[in-house]
Design a protein around this motif. Structure first.
Motif, PDB file in Angstrom:
ATOM      1  N   MET A   1       0.840  -1.176   0.000  1.00 34.19           N
ATOM      2  CA  MET A   1       0.000   0.000   0.000  1.00 34.19           C
ATOM      3  C   MET A   1       0.882   1.236   0.000  1.00 34.19           C
ATOM      4  O   MET A   1       1.863   1.301   0.713  1.00 34.19           O
ATOM      5  CB  MET A   1      -0.889  -0.008   1.248  1.00 34.19           C
ATOM      6  CG  MET A   1      -2.055   0.954   1.214  1.00 34.19           C
ATOM      7  SD  MET A   1      -1.809   2.694   1.631  1.00 34.19           S
ATOM      8  CE  MET A   1      -1.419   2.628   3.339  1.00 34.19           C
ATOM      9  N   GLN A   2       0.507   2.184  -0.849  1.00 36.96           N
ATOM     10  CA  GLN A   2       1.186   3.468  -0.924  1.00 36.96           C
ATOM     11  C   GLN A   2       0.139   4.573  -0.832  1.00 36.96           C
ATOM     12  O   GLN A   2      -1.035   4.344  -1.107  1.00 36.96           O
ATOM     13  CB  GLN A   2       1.941   3.608  -2.247  1.00 36.96           C
ATOM     14  CG  GLN A   2       2.995   2.540  -2.438  1.00 36.96           C
ATOM     15  CD  GLN A   2       3.741   2.721  -3.734  1.00 36.96           C
ATOM     16  OE1 GLN A   2       4.869   3.154  -3.714  1.00 36.96           O
ATOM     17  NE2 GLN A   2       3.111   2.413  -4.851  1.00 36.96           N
ATOM     18  N   TRP A   4      -0.694   8.169  -2.475  1.00 35.87           N
ATOM     19  CA  TRP A   4      -0.428   9.088  -3.579  1.00 35.87           C
ATOM     20  C   TRP A   4      -1.040  10.441  -3.236  1.00 35.87           C
ATOM     21  O   TRP A   4      -2.140  10.501  -2.706  1.00 35.87           O
ATOM     22  CB  TRP A   4      -1.061   8.565  -4.864  1.00 35.87           C
ATOM     23  CG  TRP A   4      -0.453   7.286  -5.335  1.00 35.87           C
ATOM     24  CD1 TRP A   4      -0.782   6.024  -4.927  1.00 35.87           C
ATOM     25  CD2 TRP A   4       0.584   7.137  -6.285  1.00 35.87           C
ATOM     26  NE1 TRP A   4      -0.004   5.105  -5.572  1.00 35.87           N
ATOM     27  CE2 TRP A   4       0.843   5.758  -6.423  1.00 35.87           C
ATOM     28  CE3 TRP A   4       1.323   8.042  -7.058  1.00 35.87           C
ATOM     29  CZ2 TRP A   4       1.803   5.265  -7.286  1.00 35.87           C
ATOM     30  CZ3 TRP A   4       2.278   7.538  -7.929  1.00 35.87           C
ATOM     31  CH2 TRP A   4       2.513   6.173  -8.036  1.00 35.87           C
ATOM     32  N   MET A  65      -1.072   3.795  -9.697  1.00 37.56           N
ATOM     33  CA  MET A  65      -1.549   3.325  -8.398  1.00 37.56           C
ATOM     34  C   MET A  65      -1.956   1.858  -8.486  1.00 37.56           C
ATOM     35  O   MET A  65      -2.136   1.319  -9.570  1.00 37.56           O
ATOM     36  CB  MET A  65      -2.730   4.163  -7.917  1.00 37.56           C
ATOM     37  CG  MET A  65      -3.949   4.036  -8.813  1.00 37.56           C
ATOM     38  SD  MET A  65      -5.479   4.615  -8.072  1.00 37.56           S
ATOM     39  CE  MET A  65      -5.877   3.257  -7.003  1.00 37.56           C
ATOM     40  N   SER A  66      -2.087   1.238  -7.337  1.00 35.74           N
ATOM     41  CA  SER A  66      -2.547  -0.152  -7.248  1.00 35.74           C
ATOM     42  C   SER A  66      -3.811  -0.204  -6.407  1.00 35.74           C
ATOM     43  O   SER A  66      -4.069   0.703  -5.602  1.00 35.74           O
ATOM     44  CB  SER A  66      -1.481  -1.028  -6.590  1.00 35.74           C
ATOM     45  OG  SER A  66      -0.302  -1.031  -7.356  1.00 35.74           O
ATOM     46  N   ASP A  69      -4.367   1.257  -2.658  1.00 32.24           N
ATOM     47  CA  ASP A  69      -3.634   2.494  -2.390  1.00 32.24           C
ATOM     48  C   ASP A  69      -4.608   3.587  -1.964  1.00 32.24           C
ATOM     49  O   ASP A  69      -5.795   3.548  -2.287  1.00 32.24           O
ATOM     50  CB  ASP A  69      -2.872   2.966  -3.624  1.00 32.24           C
ATOM     51  CG  ASP A  69      -1.615   2.154  -3.909  1.00 32.24           C
ATOM     52  OD1 ASP A  69      -1.261   1.276  -3.090  1.00 32.24           O
ATOM     53  OD2 ASP A  69      -0.988   2.402  -4.955  1.00 32.24           O
ATOM     54  N   GLY A  87      -9.157   1.667  -5.254  1.00 36.60           N
ATOM     55  CA  GLY A  87      -8.343   2.438  -4.328  1.00 36.60           C
ATOM     56  C   GLY A  87      -9.246   3.195  -3.374  1.00 36.60           C
ATOM     57  O   GLY A  87     -10.472   3.137  -3.470  1.00 36.60           O
TER      58      GLY A  87
END
Length: 149
Positions: A1-2, A4, A65-66, A69, A87
């Motif tokens: 997980m990020q 953005w 993105m995934s 995220d 997301g």
């Protein structure tokens, strides 16, 4: 997980909350903007400068993105695209975008845009408040705590 960040219009105080959260939780935060960004040195904070142009930063985020995220944005069409890709999206004013509310927000945005294009003044957003900053920080903490468990 990020996480953005649609960074061109993101308030400095929100970025600072995100920087602290990145270092505390060791979650990577990626700021995307079409201008130079100055961020603290951290292995958890990345910045990407994209060319200028309409929706270039938004498109970059959506393309990179995934699912899972989190995206920080006040841009409702971007939030809609993020939700469509599984997301999560959080407004810098501390409002969650969700499958339950995004289409209504998109309709209201389009309606207001139509009024503005016909010459009717709709006014801008209210001044950024301490209550909204606190709401953002609380929602971010809740999201990160759920993710970290």
């Amino acid at each position: 997980m990020q996480i953005w960040v649609d960074a061109d219009a993101c308030p400095k105080v929100i970025k600072e909350i995100l920087y602290r959260a990145a270092n505390r939780t060791k979650v990577t935060i990626i700021l995307v903007a079409n201008q130079a960004l100055f961020t603290p040195a951290s292995p958890f904070i990345k910045k990407i400068k994209v060319p200028g142009g309409f929706d270039v930063a938004d498109n970059y985020i959506v393309q990179n993105m995934s699912a899972g995220d989190l995206v920080i944005t006040a841009d409702i069409p971007l939030a809609d695209a993020v939700i469509d890709q599984s997301g999560s999206a959080l407004n810098p004013r501390g409002e969650w975008y969700s499958k339950d509310n995004i289409k209504q927000r998109l309709s209201m945005r389009d309606f207001s845009e139509g009024l503005r294009s016909s010459g009717i003044r709709t006014g801008g957003p209210d001044q950024f408040s301490q209550k909204e900053i606190k709401a953002f920080a609380n929602f971010l903490d809740q999201f990160l705590n759920r993710w970290l468990k």
